[in-house]
Write an enzyme that holds these catalytic residues in place. Structure first.
Site, PDB file in Angstrom:
ATOM      1  CG  ASN A  24      -0.341  -0.006   2.515  1.00 17.27           C
ATOM      2  OD1 ASN A  24       0.875  -0.044   2.612  1.00 17.27           O
ATOM      3  ND2 ASN A  24      -1.144   0.015   3.564  1.00 17.27           N
ATOM      4  CB  CYS A  25       4.473   1.897  -0.108  1.00 23.90           C
ATOM      5  SG  CYS A  25       5.685   3.156  -0.555  1.00 23.90           S
TER       6      CYS A  25
END
Length: 143
Positions: free
Chosen positions: A33-34
């Site tokens: 999710n970066c």
């Protein structure tokens, strides 16, 4: 003959095992999710590039991986001092990370503090972060 039948089956099993264990030469490490990792993965997909993704949240990198990455790019570059994980640390903990050994021990425990993505290219080159121009060059000259 019966021997030939057995051999054909054995070769078929071996061929199938080889197919199942083939791993893409391009390895991408990070957190799913970066935002930078998302951009990097989308860029690779847009280029039609096959890769294997290793999510730090699901499995922390091995100590040997961290050491190899430090040797390639330096511990200072691998340690993400801009990220939330680093900023949440108390000053004493931050001050205790002074060299490759202390950084490696910290990153093994807190892989979220690794600058992302870490990419191992087919050539063996290791890069940190995402830069489309640099990555295009690496893909073009991957031979």
């Amino acid at each position: 003959t019966r021997f030939m039948g057995i051999m054909e089956r054995a070769f078929a099993i071996i061929a199938n095992m080889t197919t199942l264990t083939t791993v893409p030469a391009l390895q991408v490490y990070g957190i799913a999710n970066c935002s930078t990792v998302k951009k990097a993965r989308q860029w690779l997909t847009d280029q039609g590039q096959d890769y294997q993704f290793h999510d730090f949240k699901k499995a922390a990198p091995q100590a040997a991986d961290i050491t190899r990455w430090q040797q390639a790019v330096g511990w200072e570059k691998l340690l993400n001092r801009q990220g939330q994980t680093w900023r949440k640390l108390d000053a004493a903990t931050q001050a205790s990370i002074t060299d490759a050994a202390s950084a490696a021990a910290f990153l093994q425990q807190q892989p979220s503090a690794i600058k992302r993505p870490v990419v191992q290219w087919p050539s063996g080159t290791i890069t940190i972060g995402f830069n489309a121009e640099d990555w295009q060059h690496l893909l073009t000259h991957a031979g």
